[in-house]
Design an enzyme around this catalytic site. Structure first.
Site: not given
Length: 340
Positions: A97-99, A147, A174, A205, A270, A274, A311
């Protein structure tokens, strides 16, 4: 995203933070000037930055927030558009979402164009080699943002691309998230030199670049990971070297969450599982027992300690009581993905 988009290709605050920023305004121009030599370089990981370049990217991010943020008095229609006529190809093997939102919005506000290339749009290294992909995209675009799952993919893209490559996430690093995290901490504390950062969770990361960046800014680093989930040994050694160079305490390592958090000013975690690790969910949740950041764990930290999470979060990682508390900086942290 703003600062890296801008400079790889071309040139609610606490009182302590306000004082830090106000005192640093005159110095900001000088620190940003340090990025002149950064033009045209790849952005792969925090340890590849000099301390001056890291400082410059953080200060440039704050400048962009002042110019393009919602509280700015600058008319977005007349704001500077330094990336007019330029474009970035965004390779996304992993969704985010954020990237995605920060990159596409950032490019628009800076006058450029972004092109999203998801798994169904481009088969990186499958039907076309990584080398050929890098060479082709370099002829179409001004920047390549990737990414990906494997860090080797980012390295191979950067080896063959003739335009700058930005690592938007790999399994090893990251760096964009670290810029956002450090910016959030400086917004809250002001100067973070001498502050203690505690990581509780997977040695992944996000931790890798955060401990590299924290050490560069003079923060003490404390890390708790379950046995078998330790950080990369080579990156740990680099962090220890940076800690010595920048006059911080030795990196503290433990398998007990409360030991890492004791005496800390920042507590970070985090996701435990993942993308691509879904089949390991039950095993990981069992092995991370005792690592949830909750009120009892935060009570081990210094008074006034804050919480970060990049997030998306899951309730087993952090309790709602902490996540939505005044101690939590997660949403300013998320917003900073735009400016960095």
């Amino acid at each position: 995203m703003f600062s890296t988009l801008r400079y790889v290709n071309q040139p609610a605050l606490s009182s302590a933070a306000k004082s830090f920023i106000n005192n640093g305004v005159a110095k900001r121009g000088m620190s940003i000037a340090a990025l002149n030599g950064f033009e045209g370089k790849h952005f792969i990981s925090i340890d590849r930055l000099s301390n001056e370049e890291l400082r410059g990217l953080l200060d440039l991010s704050k400048k962009y927030r002042d110019t393009y943020g919602k509280g700015s008095s600058v008319d977005p229609l007349t704001a500077p558009k330094p990336l007019t006529g330029q474009s970035v190809s965004m390779i996304f093997q992993k969704r985010s979402t954020r990237t995605r939102v920060s990159t596409e919005t950032g490019m628009t506000l800076l006058g450029g164009q972004s092109l999203f290339l998801g798994p169904s749009d481009i088969q990186l290294g499958v039907n076309e080699s990584m080398r050929d992909t890098a060479l082709v995209l370099s002829r179409f675009n001004s920047l390549v943002l990737a990414r990906v799952f494997s860090h080797n993919d980012v390295l191979e893209l950067s080896e063959h691309a003739t335009v700058p490559v930005i690592n938007a996430l790999s399994d090893l690093h990251h760096p964009l998230q670290t810029l956002a995290d450090l910016m959030a901490l400086e917004d809250h504390f002001g100067d973070v030199k001498g502050k203690t950062l505690a990581w509780v969770g997977d040695g992944n990361n996000v931790l890798h670049d955060l401990m590299l960046g924290g050490a560069k800014l003079g923060m003490n680093i404390r890390v708790a990971t379950p046995q078998g989930y330790e950080a990369n040994e080579g990156i740990l050694e680099t962090t220890k070297k940076l800690a010595a160079e920048n006059g911080t305490q030795d990196v503290f390592l433990t398998t007990v969450a409360s030991e890492a958090v004791k005496g800390s000013d920042v507590v970070v975690t985090d996701t435990w599982v993942s993308m691509g690790q879904e089949e390991e969910y039950e095993q990981r949740v069992k092995e991370f027992d005792g690592y949830q950041v909750n009120a009892d764990l935060m009570a081990q930290a210094n008074p006034g300690a804050v919480f970060l999470h990049c997030l998306p979060r899951h309730p087993e990682e952090v309790s709602d009581e902490v996540f939505y508390s005044p101690q939590s900086l997660v949403f300013p942290e998320a917003e900073n993905r735009m400016w960095t």
